[in-house]
Design a protein around this motif. Sequence first.
Motif, PDB file in Angstrom:
ATOM      1  N   GLU A 125       3.940  28.074 -13.147  1.00  0.00           N
ATOM      2  CA  GLU A 125       4.844  28.099 -14.286  1.00  0.00           C
ATOM      3  C   GLU A 125       4.035  28.580 -15.491  1.00  0.00           C
ATOM      4  OE1 GLU A 125       7.756  25.235 -16.942  1.00  0.00           O
ATOM      5  OE2 GLU A 125       6.597  24.354 -15.320  1.00  0.00           O
ATOM      6  N   ILE A 126       4.512  29.605 -16.153  1.00  0.00           N
ATOM      7  CA  ILE A 126       3.812  30.193 -17.288  1.00  0.00           C
ATOM      8  C   ILE A 126       4.478  29.722 -18.571  1.00  0.00           C
ATOM      9  CG2 ILE A 126       3.036  32.328 -18.379  1.00  0.00           C
ATOM     10  CD1 ILE A 126       1.960  31.861 -15.507  1.00  0.00           C
ATOM     11  N   LEU A 127       3.697  29.111 -19.441  1.00  0.00           N
ATOM     12  CA  LEU A 127       4.191  28.640 -20.730  1.00  0.00           C
ATOM     13  C   LEU A 127       3.571  29.498 -21.822  1.00  0.00           C
ATOM     14  CD1 LEU A 127       3.727  24.844 -20.012  1.00  0.00           C
ATOM     15  CD2 LEU A 127       5.857  26.133 -19.931  1.00  0.00           C
ATOM     16  N   SER A 128       4.345  30.474 -22.307  1.00  0.00           N
ATOM     17  CA  SER A 128       3.849  31.356 -23.364  1.00  0.00           C
ATOM     18  C   SER A 128       3.651  30.544 -24.634  1.00  0.00           C
ATOM     19  CB  SER A 128       4.837  32.486 -23.618  1.00  0.00           C
ATOM     20  OG  SER A 128       4.941  33.298 -22.473  1.00  0.00           O
ATOM     21  N   THR A 129       2.461  30.646 -25.207  1.00  0.00           N
ATOM     22  CA  THR A 129       2.104  29.832 -26.367  1.00  0.00           C
ATOM     23  C   THR A 129       1.393  30.689 -27.405  1.00  0.00           C
ATOM     24  OG1 THR A 129       1.769  27.975 -24.852  1.00  0.00           O
ATOM     25  CG2 THR A 129       0.900  27.735 -27.078  1.00  0.00           C
ATOM     26  N   GLY A 130       2.030  30.872 -28.548  1.00  0.00           N
ATOM     27  CA  GLY A 130       1.389  31.568 -29.652  1.00  0.00           C
ATOM     28  C   GLY A 130       0.784  30.548 -30.598  1.00  0.00           C
ATOM     29  N   TYR A 131      -0.375  30.862 -31.147  1.00  0.00           N
ATOM     30  CA  TYR A 131      -0.982  29.946 -32.110  1.00  0.00           C
ATOM     31  C   TYR A 131      -1.638  30.711 -33.237  1.00  0.00           C
ATOM     32  CZ  TYR A 131      -5.605  30.664 -29.925  1.00  0.00           C
ATOM     33  OH  TYR A 131      -6.765  31.200 -29.451  1.00  0.00           O
ATOM     34  N   ILE A 132      -1.749  30.028 -34.365  1.00  0.00           N
ATOM     35  CA  ILE A 132      -2.415  30.596 -35.529  1.00  0.00           C
ATOM     36  C   ILE A 132      -3.585  29.697 -35.894  1.00  0.00           C
ATOM     37  CG2 ILE A 132      -0.331  31.702 -36.430  1.00  0.00           C
ATOM     38  CD1 ILE A 132      -0.141  29.428 -38.468  1.00  0.00           C
ATOM     39  N   LEU A 133      -4.567  30.278 -36.533  1.00  0.00           N
ATOM     40  CA  LEU A 133      -5.705  29.502 -37.009  1.00  0.00           C
ATOM     41  C   LEU A 133      -5.468  29.098 -38.452  1.00  0.00           C
ATOM     42  CD1 LEU A 133      -8.762  31.505 -35.642  1.00  0.00           C
ATOM     43  CD2 LEU A 133      -7.601  29.543 -34.640  1.00  0.00           C
ATOM     44  N   VAL A 134      -5.704  27.824 -38.733  1.00  0.00           N
ATOM     45  CA  VAL A 134      -5.584  27.296 -40.087  1.00  0.00           C
ATOM     46  C   VAL A 134      -6.969  26.831 -40.517  1.00  0.00           C
ATOM     47  CG1 VAL A 134      -4.506  25.543 -41.546  1.00  0.00           C
ATOM     48  CG2 VAL A 134      -3.194  26.604 -39.695  1.00  0.00           C
ATOM     49  N   ASP A 135      -7.374  27.223 -41.716  1.00  0.00           N
ATOM     50  CA  ASP A 135      -8.708  26.913 -42.231  1.00  0.00           C
ATOM     51  C   ASP A 135      -8.916  25.400 -42.346  1.00  0.00           C
ATOM     52  OD1 ASP A 135     -11.150  26.788 -43.494  1.00  0.00           O
ATOM     53  OD2 ASP A 135     -10.609  28.176 -45.094  1.00  0.00           O
ATOM     54  N   GLY A 136      -9.931  24.913 -41.671  1.00  0.00           N
ATOM     55  CA  GLY A 136     -10.284  23.500 -41.740  1.00  0.00           C
ATOM     56  C   GLY A 136     -11.537  23.261 -42.558  1.00  0.00           C
ATOM     57  N   GLY A 137     -12.014  24.297 -43.255  1.00  0.00           N
ATOM     58  CA  GLY A 137     -13.169  24.122 -44.119  1.00  0.00           C
ATOM     59  C   GLY A 137     -14.498  24.489 -43.490  1.00  0.00           C
ATOM     60  N   ARG A 138     -14.481  24.880 -42.224  1.00  0.00           N
ATOM     61  CA  ARG A 138     -15.731  25.305 -41.581  1.00  0.00           C
ATOM     62  C   ARG A 138     -15.413  26.366 -40.531  1.00  0.00           C
ATOM     63  NH1 ARG A 138     -16.241  22.837 -36.594  1.00  0.00           N
ATOM     64  NH2 ARG A 138     -14.805  21.120 -36.249  1.00  0.00           N
ATOM     65  N   THR A 139     -16.399  27.151 -40.185  1.00  0.00           N
ATOM     66  CA  THR A 139     -16.223  28.174 -39.163  1.00  0.00           C
ATOM     67  C   THR A 139     -16.165  27.512 -37.794  1.00  0.00           C
ATOM     68  OG1 THR A 139     -17.421  29.776 -40.513  1.00  0.00           O
ATOM     69  CG2 THR A 139     -17.217  30.269 -38.173  1.00  0.00           C
ATOM     70  N   THR A 140     -15.188  27.927 -36.996  1.00  0.00           N
ATOM     71  CA  THR A 140     -15.045  27.387 -35.648  1.00  0.00           C
ATOM     72  C   THR A 140     -15.451  28.434 -34.625  1.00  0.00           C
ATOM     73  OG1 THR A 140     -12.769  28.146 -35.374  1.00  0.00           O
ATOM     74  CG2 THR A 140     -13.094  25.972 -36.415  1.00  0.00           C
ATOM     75  N   THR A 141     -15.563  28.024 -33.398  1.00  0.00           N
ATOM     76  CA  THR A 141     -15.887  28.948 -32.312  1.00  0.00           C
ATOM     77  C   THR A 141     -14.807  30.022 -32.199  1.00  0.00           C
ATOM     78  OG1 THR A 141     -17.056  27.203 -31.137  1.00  0.00           O
ATOM     79  CG2 THR A 141     -16.398  29.117 -29.850  1.00  0.00           C
ATOM     80  N   VAL A 142     -13.542  29.629 -32.344  1.00  0.00           N
ATOM     81  CA  VAL A 142     -12.449  30.606 -32.259  1.00  0.00           C
ATOM     82  C   VAL A 142     -12.567  31.629 -33.384  1.00  0.00           C
ATOM     83  CG1 VAL A 142      -9.951  30.945 -32.308  1.00  0.00           C
ATOM     84  CG2 VAL A 142     -10.906  28.978 -31.122  1.00  0.00           C
ATOM     85  N   ASN A 143     -12.908  31.181 -34.613  1.00  0.00           N
ATOM     86  CA  ASN A 143     -13.126  32.130 -35.719  1.00  0.00           C
ATOM     87  C   ASN A 143     -14.190  33.140 -35.338  1.00  0.00           C
ATOM     88  OD1 ASN A 143     -13.030  29.346 -37.835  1.00  0.00           O
ATOM     89  ND2 ASN A 143     -11.467  30.918 -37.937  1.00  0.00           N
TER      90      ASN A 143
END
Length: 84
Positions: free
Chosen positions: A41-59
């Motif tokens: 079962e494929i669950l299409s999921t879009g996401y956005i990055l919101v600034d949390g005050g530090r650089t993340t691995t995803v950034n």
Amino acid sequence: MHVSNRADGILFLSLVSGRNAEYLIGKQVVSAPFLRRSGLEILSTGYILVDGGRTTTVNYVSQTIPFLPISRILQQRQQWHQKC
């Protein structure tokens, strides 16, 4: 790609706030045929990055600049109006 044969489904992630085409659509194009044949079962999921005050691995990996949280946008707007 590594998918367990015991999985019931998979989140098909898309970083919609990104500017890097590889993470916006490239990885999905490569994996779609395999996932279609998998029967998961494929669950299409879009996401956005919101600034949390530090650089993340995803950034770092996606080279994406996160959006400011609404509280910071409102704070900056209020400060701007106070200067005018």
